[in-house]
Write a protein that holds these residues in place. Structure first.
Motif, PDB file in Angstrom:
ATOM      1  N   ARG A 124       0.805  -1.214   0.000  1.00 49.86           N
ATOM      2  CA  ARG A 124       0.000   0.000   0.000  1.00 49.86           C
ATOM      3  C   ARG A 124       0.845   1.276   0.000  1.00 49.86           C
ATOM      4  O   ARG A 124       0.462   2.290  -0.572  1.00 49.86           O
ATOM      5  N   ILE A 125       2.013   1.221   0.634  1.00 47.70           N
ATOM      6  CA  ILE A 125       2.786   2.453   0.837  1.00 47.70           C
ATOM      7  C   ILE A 125       4.090   2.508   0.053  1.00 47.70           C
ATOM      8  O   ILE A 125       4.773   3.530   0.060  1.00 47.70           O
ATOM      9  N   LYS A 126       4.447   1.432  -0.653  1.00 52.78           N
ATOM     10  CA  LYS A 126       5.780   1.360  -1.244  1.00 52.78           C
ATOM     11  C   LYS A 126       6.055   2.445  -2.275  1.00 52.78           C
ATOM     12  O   LYS A 126       7.206   2.871  -2.447  1.00 52.78           O
ATOM     13  N   GLU A 127       5.009   2.925  -2.966  1.00 51.35           N
ATOM     14  CA  GLU A 127       5.237   3.956  -3.977  1.00 51.35           C
ATOM     15  C   GLU A 127       5.778   5.244  -3.356  1.00 51.35           C
ATOM     16  O   GLU A 127       6.456   6.028  -4.009  1.00 51.35           O
ATOM     17  N   GLY A 134      13.033   5.856   2.318  1.00 48.75           N
ATOM     18  CA  GLY A 134      12.470   6.440   3.532  1.00 48.75           C
ATOM     19  C   GLY A 134      12.399   7.947   3.411  1.00 48.75           C
ATOM     20  O   GLY A 134      12.374   8.503   2.319  1.00 48.75           O
ATOM     21  N   GLY A 135      12.348   8.608   4.552  1.00 41.58           N
ATOM     22  CA  GLY A 135      12.279  10.065   4.555  1.00 41.58           C
ATOM     23  C   GLY A 135      11.335  10.549   5.633  1.00 41.58           C
ATOM     24  O   GLY A 135      10.844   9.775   6.456  1.00 41.58           O
ATOM     25  N   LYS A 160       2.786   8.464   5.241  1.00 41.81           N
ATOM     26  CA  LYS A 160       2.417   9.454   4.226  1.00 41.81           C
ATOM     27  C   LYS A 160       3.582  10.409   4.057  1.00 41.81           C
ATOM     28  O   LYS A 160       3.963  11.114   4.987  1.00 41.81           O
ATOM     29  N   ASN A 161       4.165  10.413   2.874  1.00 45.00           N
ATOM     30  CA  ASN A 161       5.331  11.244   2.617  1.00 45.00           C
ATOM     31  C   ASN A 161       5.033  12.696   2.957  1.00 45.00           C
ATOM     32  O   ASN A 161       3.985  13.233   2.593  1.00 45.00           O
ATOM     33  N   PHE A 162       5.986  13.330   3.654  1.00 48.05           N
ATOM     34  CA  PHE A 162       5.795  14.698   4.122  1.00 48.05           C
ATOM     35  C   PHE A 162       6.077  15.675   2.991  1.00 48.05           C
ATOM     36  O   PHE A 162       7.210  16.023   2.710  1.00 48.05           O
ATOM     37  N   CYS A 163       5.033  16.069   2.318  1.00 43.92           N
ATOM     38  CA  CYS A 163       5.134  17.090   1.263  1.00 43.92           C
ATOM     39  C   CYS A 163       3.807  17.828   1.223  1.00 43.92           C
ATOM     40  O   CYS A 163       2.899  17.451   0.483  1.00 43.92           O
TER      41      CYS A 163
END
Length: 496
Positions: A124-127, A134-135, A160-163
């Motif tokens: 679900r989150i790999k993209e 990571g990040g 959830k990527n921080f952007c």
């Protein structure tokens, strides 16, 4: 200084009010600039200011847990099945021995050994994780109890990527085109990295010295915006080196003084580990306090650094390790040692006095142009959001963008020499010019670069500084290895 109303009109959703006192509070809490601006944007009123400091403090404590709260998070995950979402930096590693992904959250003390990402979550989150290893992101943890011989482990439930911004490079380029005065644009960029341009002016300073100080501060951003730029900066203390490379951007990595290993930088080859090193996912790796740095194996590290800085890849234990990270060396020296003809590397470890290594450095940042940071130099007012600006710089590193701007530089710059032109030297100048163009003239195109005004400004802001930075590298090589370099001279670079 720039026109604030114009800034807010050209960047209507990506400006933030950087209150001097509030910024000091965030620095005390050791919160990076990009996180600070995200929080301010969420909590500020329509005037850009935050009036309820107590409420802000409670929010920060909730969203960014401190290291000593690890036990609370562990208990929350075990007792409730999941934690509340929180912001943190996460690193990802695949373990081929167990055929599983593991993660670590270094700031909170979670390590690869006691974590796991289950396959249904990974799918679900790999993209959002692949390619970055990571990040920073919004994270929710869970807990997987012991089962048979398997011990209990903490699981990653959400990431959830921080952007927090929708980034559009064309809109950014369009906004830049509204600034006909490049000097004003330079001041906008300084505000984006928390500096007030008017604070660079001291009593008795010449206008050219003020320009050099501001330009040099922004030169530090070249590795943020251009892949595989290798720099060295030896400068007096308290000129903001560590702040720029350690607090502004979430995609770079500042490695402090102390010990640094091949495994940390390139790849950990221990059985069952195979963990990718910093150069494979960071935009740059800045090695701070190089006077005191110790490598676990100097000879091995010197060889591997030279290979990577030259080609962007090395072979480690039969595995090809590639990266786009620039290598930045930072150190403190006295102003008296920064004069032409002086050996500026004299107090550095022997590994940095290798002319073959120095030759792979693209430019010497003239940090002595910057005065020690004073309160007047810290931003206090409306400025471009740091998080937004660093995302822009990260996007401008893409292969397509780098090819586009390099093509424009190739159209502009011609090289002349009475002897054989050094390919390393030419590549260094062209690479630096490409980074500078992205920084100062992101709106450049094949028509704009033909205009006399642009050619004049490109020479001032891009070409001349790039040549000077590479010239300093050559001068140091002549001092360290006169037998090989004493009769070497740089080619001449002109705008067509």
């Amino acid at each position: 200084m720039y026109d604030v109303q114009k800034l807010r009109e050209t960047f209507p959703s990506t400006t933030v009010f950087k209150d001097h006192a509030l910024m000091g509070m965030f620095r005390t809490a050791k919160i990076e600039s990009f996180l600070r601006d995200w929080i301010i944007k969420r909590k500020a009123g329509v005037d850009g200011r935050i009036n309820d400091i107590d409420e802000l403090s409670r929010y920060v404590a909730t969203i960014i847990p401190h290291r000593n709260e690890k036990e609370r998070l562990e208990d929350e995950a075990r007792s409730n099945g999941e934690t509340r979402p929180f912001l943190a930096k996460i690193n990802i590693s695949f373990n081929p021995k167990t055929n599983q992904y593991n993660f670590e959250i270094p700031d909170l003390g979670f390590t690869y050994d006691n974590t796991i990402i289950e396959d249904y979550v990974w799918d679900r989150i790999k993209e959002e994780l692949i390619g970055e290893a990571g990040g920073w992101g919004l994270i929710k943890l869970g807990y997987l109890p012991p089962e048979g011989v398997k011990r209990g482990r903490f699981t990653l439930l959400e990431y959830k990527n921080f952007c927090p911004y929708e980034i559009n490079l064309d809109a950014y380029r369009e906004a830049r085109s509204k600034y006909e005065d490049t000097e004003e644009w330079m001041d906008v960029l300084l505000g984006a990295i928390d500096y007030d341009a008017s604070g660079f002016e001291s009593k008795g300073m010449l206008e050219q010295d003020v320009w050099l100080a501001k330009h040099t501060m922004l030169t530090r951003l070249l590795p943020f915006i251009q892949p595989r730029i290798n720099l060295i900066e030896l400068a007096p203390q308290q000129t903001g080196k560590s702040y720029i490379f350690g607090k502004i951007d979430k995609y770079g990595w500042l490695a402090g003084g102390g010990s640094l290993s091949r495994a940390k930088l390139f790849m950990d080859m221990r059985p069952g580990a195979k963990t990718r090193g910093l150069v494979t996912f960071a935009d740059y790796v800045a090695v701070d306090e190089i006077k005191s740095i110790k490598f676990t194996n100097d000879k091995e590290m010197a060889g591997i650094l030279k290979g990577y800085m030259e080609d962007g890849f090395v072979n480690v234990g039969g595995t090809r390790v590639e990266g786009e990270a620039g290598i930045i060396f930072l150190g403190n020296i006295d102003v008296e040692d920064m004069i032409p003809g002086r050996d500026m590397f004299q107090d550095l470890p022997e590994v940095f006095r290798d002319s073959a290594l120095i030759q792979r450095i693209h430019g010497f940042v003239p940090g002595h142009n910057i005065h020690p940071i004073s309160p007047d130099m810290i931003m206090d007012g409306w400025a471009l959001n740091t998080e937004y600006f660093t995302e822009i710089m990260h996007l401008l590193r893409s292969p397509a963008e780098s090819m586009r701007y390099r093509g424009l530089v190739e159209e502009l710059v011609t090289v002349e020499s009475q002897g054989e032109i050094s390919n390393r030297e030419k590549e260094a100048v062209m690479r630096l010019c490409t980074g500078y163009m992205k920084l100062f003239f992101p709106h450049a195109d094949s028509e704009l670069i033909k205009t006399p005004k642009f050619k004049m400004e490109f020479t001032k802001y891009c070409l001349n500084p790039a040549v000077a930075m590479q010239q300093t590298v050559l001068e140091q090589m002549k001092i360290i290895n006169p037998n090989e370099f004493k009769n070497k001279y740089m080619a001449s670079y002109y705008v067509r």
